[in-house]
Design an enzyme around this catalytic site. Structure first.
Site, mmCIF file in Angstrom:
data_model
loop_
_atom_site.group_PDB
_atom_site.id
_atom_site.type_symbol
_atom_site.label_atom_id
_atom_site.label_comp_id
_atom_site.label_asym_id
_atom_site.label_seq_id
_atom_site.Cartn_x
_atom_site.Cartn_y
_atom_site.Cartn_z
ATOM 1 N N ARG A 141 0.853 -1.179 0.000
ATOM 2 C CA ARG A 141 0.000 0.000 0.000
ATOM 3 C C ARG A 141 0.893 1.234 0.000
ATOM 4 O O ARG A 141 2.054 1.182 0.405
ATOM 5 C CB ARG A 141 -0.905 0.034 1.239
ATOM 6 C CG ARG A 141 -1.877 -1.138 1.361
ATOM 7 C CD ARG A 141 -2.716 -0.979 2.624
ATOM 8 N NE ARG A 141 -3.723 -2.032 2.765
ATOM 9 C CZ ARG A 141 -3.565 -3.144 3.467
ATOM 10 N NH1 ARG A 141 -2.419 -3.345 4.108
ATOM 11 N NH2 ARG A 141 -4.523 -4.041 3.540
ATOM 12 N N HIS A 260 -4.936 -8.712 3.538
ATOM 13 C CA HIS A 260 -6.381 -8.630 3.697
ATOM 14 C C HIS A 260 -6.820 -9.462 4.896
ATOM 15 O O HIS A 260 -6.449 -10.627 5.013
ATOM 16 C CB HIS A 260 -7.093 -9.139 2.442
ATOM 17 C CG HIS A 260 -6.998 -8.206 1.278
ATOM 18 N ND1 HIS A 260 -7.214 -8.596 -0.026
ATOM 19 C CD2 HIS A 260 -6.701 -6.874 1.217
ATOM 20 C CE1 HIS A 260 -7.069 -7.567 -0.827
ATOM 21 N NE2 HIS A 260 -6.754 -6.514 -0.099
#
Length: 291
Positions: A141, A260
């Site tokens: 990210r 996730h």
């Protein structure tokens, strides 16, 4: 509309909402009035609000806009119950129609390689080459990349350790191209007077690079490298996930690498993969339906 002036006074002076927010409330409540065709607010039933939602949906109003209107209506009726003696809130329990899920965009393998293959030995070229290689190699990210410290890189093991959402730490494989680019950058980094000695990626002034600066550099390189798409950092993360899944078919491994919490979040990439397969089928199979 009855009670509207009193409600705006309540929003302004008791809840302290801004003039713009109050203006938005007025617009949505007047919309309700027009949809109800001036029906008595006290007698409005749940089914009438459902018809209002259906009307807005038929006008192709977005799900987010309908949800915002419902929130305004619900708040208005809560006020009427508390201050004007109303008995029920007909908006309770109603939701906007679900928005259609959009598949995350991904670069092709050729596009991704073309983008990250930055040439040049200038300090910015070397740094940006390392950043883009790391994005595509490990699916980080944006926040994880800018917060990366030297101690998080392990070249002997070929891994990078990052702290993601919820302060959860994960270890991700570091590709050979990314490792080489990072080592070259770290040599260049020695020539900079560092303000932040821990940060992997710094500006020419030695400060930790900001998310906005990374976004700007990636867009700039996309133009220079001839990538004709709206380039942003998350697109390289999507491309990483898509390309790994297409090659490995290991959804659980992709989930772990992306960080996730739920595999349902990762499953969108299986739909993306199927979308790719469907395009190939439609273009190649003699019995495929041509659109």
């Amino acid at each position: 509309m009855p009670y509207l002036d009193d409600y705006i006074q309540h929003l302004t002076f008791e809840r302290g909402l801004s003039p713009l927010t109050c203006k938005n409330y007025i617009r949505d409540i007047l919309l309700l009035e027009s949809l109800l065709e001036n029906a008595d607010l006290k007698t409005v039933k749940n089914q009438q609000i459902r018809r209002c939602i259906a009307t807005l949906h038929s006008r192709e109003l977005s799900s987010s806009s309908i949800a915002r209107a419902l929130s305004a209506w619900r708040g208005f009726y809560d006020y009427l119950i508390q201050h004007k003696g109303f008995n029920q809130n007909p908006v309770i329990g109603l939701r906007a129609p679900k928005a259609a899920k959009t598949l995350p965009q991904a670069l092709s393998v050729d596009q991704a390689i073309k983008l990250v293959d930055i040439q040049g030995d200038g300090i910015l070229e070397v740094r940006d080459h390392a950043m883009l290689e790391l994005f595509y190699s490990s699916g980080l990210r944006l926040a994880e990349l800018v917060n990366l410290d030297i101690g998080m890189l392990d070249f002997s093991e070929g891994t990078v350790t990052v702290t993601g959402k919820g302060n959860k730490t994960r270890i991700i494989p570091l590709g050979s191209h990314a490792a080489n680019a990072l080592q070259t950058w770290l040599q260049q980094r020695l020539n900079i007077k560092l303000d932040d000695k821990d940060a992997v990626f710094v500006t020419q002034q030695g400060k930790r690079i900001t998310p906005r600066a990374v976004q700007y550099r990636i867009k700039s390189w996309a133009i220079k490298q001839g990538i004709n798409t709206d380039m942003h950092p998350h697109l390289l993360r999507h491309s990483f996930a898509t390309h790994v899944l297409q090659s490995s078919q290991d959804l659980r491994a992709v989930q772990e690498m992306l960080g996730h919490a739920n595999i349902s979040t990762t499953q969108v990439y299986t739909h993306l993969d199927f979308h790719h397969l469907a395009k190939v089928y439609d273009n190649a199979h003699p019995r495929a339906k041509k659109k």
